[in-house]
Design a protein around this motif. Structure first.
Motif, PDB file in Angstrom:
ATOM      1  N   ALA A  91       1.597   6.945  -6.695  1.00 28.07           N
ATOM      2  CA  ALA A  91       0.507   7.856  -7.037  1.00 28.07           C
ATOM      3  C   ALA A  91       0.863   9.303  -6.736  1.00 28.07           C
ATOM      4  O   ALA A  91       0.401  10.215  -7.413  1.00 28.07           O
ATOM      5  CB  ALA A  91      -0.763   7.458  -6.277  1.00 28.07           C
ATOM      6  N   GLU A  92       1.687   9.521  -5.720  1.00 30.19           N
ATOM      7  CA  GLU A  92       2.061  10.881  -5.330  1.00 30.19           C
ATOM      8  C   GLU A  92       3.128  11.470  -6.243  1.00 30.19           C
ATOM      9  O   GLU A  92       3.341  12.676  -6.245  1.00 30.19           O
ATOM     10  CB  GLU A  92       2.548  10.894  -3.884  1.00 30.19           C
ATOM     11  CG  GLU A  92       1.435  10.651  -2.885  1.00 30.19           C
ATOM     12  CD  GLU A  92       1.943  10.481  -1.466  1.00 30.19           C
ATOM     13  OE1 GLU A  92       3.165  10.571  -1.242  1.00 30.19           O
ATOM     14  OE2 GLU A  92       1.113  10.250  -0.576  1.00 30.19           O
ATOM     15  N   VAL A 142       0.838  -1.200   0.000  1.00 27.93           N
ATOM     16  CA  VAL A 142       0.000   0.000   0.000  1.00 27.93           C
ATOM     17  C   VAL A 142       0.872   1.249   0.000  1.00 27.93           C
ATOM     18  O   VAL A 142       0.614   2.205  -0.733  1.00 27.93           O
ATOM     19  CB  VAL A 142      -0.976  -0.012   1.200  1.00 27.93           C
ATOM     20  CG1 VAL A 142      -1.644   1.339   1.378  1.00 27.93           C
ATOM     21  CG2 VAL A 142      -2.014  -1.100   1.018  1.00 27.93           C
ATOM     22  N   ARG A 143       1.926   1.245   0.808  1.00 31.99           N
ATOM     23  CA  ARG A 143       2.832   2.407   0.839  1.00 31.99           C
ATOM     24  C   ARG A 143       3.485   2.623  -0.525  1.00 31.99           C
ATOM     25  O   ARG A 143       3.588   3.765  -0.997  1.00 31.99           O
ATOM     26  CB  ARG A 143       3.905   2.206   1.903  1.00 31.99           C
ATOM     27  CG  ARG A 143       3.395   2.408   3.305  1.00 31.99           C
ATOM     28  CD  ARG A 143       4.513   2.249   4.324  1.00 31.99           C
ATOM     29  NE  ARG A 143       3.951   2.174   5.656  1.00 31.99           N
ATOM     30  CZ  ARG A 143       4.304   1.296   6.570  1.00 31.99           C
ATOM     31  NH1 ARG A 143       5.248   0.409   6.323  1.00 31.99           N
ATOM     32  NH2 ARG A 143       3.735   1.293   7.759  1.00 31.99           N
ATOM     33  N   GLN A 189       2.341   1.730  -3.438  1.00 32.25           N
ATOM     34  CA  GLN A 189       1.315   2.192  -4.366  1.00 32.25           C
ATOM     35  C   GLN A 189       1.000   3.669  -4.155  1.00 32.25           C
ATOM     36  O   GLN A 189       0.882   4.430  -5.106  1.00 32.25           O
ATOM     37  CB  GLN A 189       0.058   1.348  -4.187  1.00 32.25           C
ATOM     38  CG  GLN A 189      -1.003   1.597  -5.229  1.00 32.25           C
ATOM     39  CD  GLN A 189      -2.191   0.678  -5.042  1.00 32.25           C
ATOM     40  OE1 GLN A 189      -2.601   0.404  -3.913  1.00 32.25           O
ATOM     41  NE2 GLN A 189      -2.738   0.203  -6.126  1.00 32.25           N
ATOM     42  N   ARG A 190       0.902   4.103  -2.900  1.00 24.54           N
ATOM     43  CA  ARG A 190       0.654   5.523  -2.615  1.00 24.54           C
ATOM     44  C   ARG A 190       1.821   6.391  -3.051  1.00 24.54           C
ATOM     45  O   ARG A 190       1.627   7.483  -3.569  1.00 24.54           O
ATOM     46  CB  ARG A 190       0.381   5.717  -1.129  1.00 24.54           C
ATOM     47  CG  ARG A 190      -0.992   5.266  -0.719  1.00 24.54           C
ATOM     48  CD  ARG A 190      -1.259   5.569   0.722  1.00 24.54           C
ATOM     49  NE  ARG A 190      -2.587   5.132   1.099  1.00 24.54           N
ATOM     50  CZ  ARG A 190      -3.028   5.110   2.331  1.00 24.54           C
ATOM     51  NH1 ARG A 190      -2.260   5.513   3.325  1.00 24.54           N
ATOM     52  NH2 ARG A 190      -4.244   4.686   2.593  1.00 24.54           N
TER      53      ARG A 190
END
Length: 125
Positions: free
Chosen positions: A80-81, A73-74, A76-77
């Motif tokens: 995205a950032e 999840v980290r 992936q975030r």
């Protein structure tokens, strides 16, 4: 009736088997495994819904899986950032020649993949 339902759920059963294989392979690659995962074939033959049973697992295995999910999840975030930089039309930018010599320029066009600039000075030595 069961054979009709079996034909209807054939693709779902294949997908479930592939998904379970992928999960087990991914966990094994990360150095962990669920002790007793499986597919509930009986539920599929009665309800038409294929369920994957992850089985009982000790707390240590669940914590390993939670850590893996958090890392994913980290990552992936973070992806995205990361927004690509797109300068505004007409804005001043500085390009650098080999050796670090600055070249002042203006942005005259932008797209998703290409930024077009016009050098402010044609005198390049």
């Amino acid at each position: 009736m069961a054979s009709i339902l079996r034909r209807i759920t054939a693709e779902d059963r294949r997908e479930a088997a592939d998904a379970l294989d992928d999960l087990k392979a991914t966990l094994a690659y990360a150095g962990t495994q669920l002790p007793s995962p499986g597919i509930d074939w009986q539920c599929a033959s009665v309800t038409g819904i294929v369920l994957i049973d992850l089985g009982a697992a000790p707390t240590s295995v669940i914590l390993q899986i939670v850590d893996l999910l958090r890392l994913g999840v980290r990552a992936q975030r973070a992806r995205a950032e990361q927004q690509p930089w797109h300068p505004e039309l007409g804005s001043a930018v500085t390009l650098n020649r080999a050796g670090g010599t600055p070249l002042p320029a203006r942005v005259v066009g932008t797209s998703e993949k290409v930024i077009t600039v016009r050098l402010d000075s044609w005198l390049i030595t």
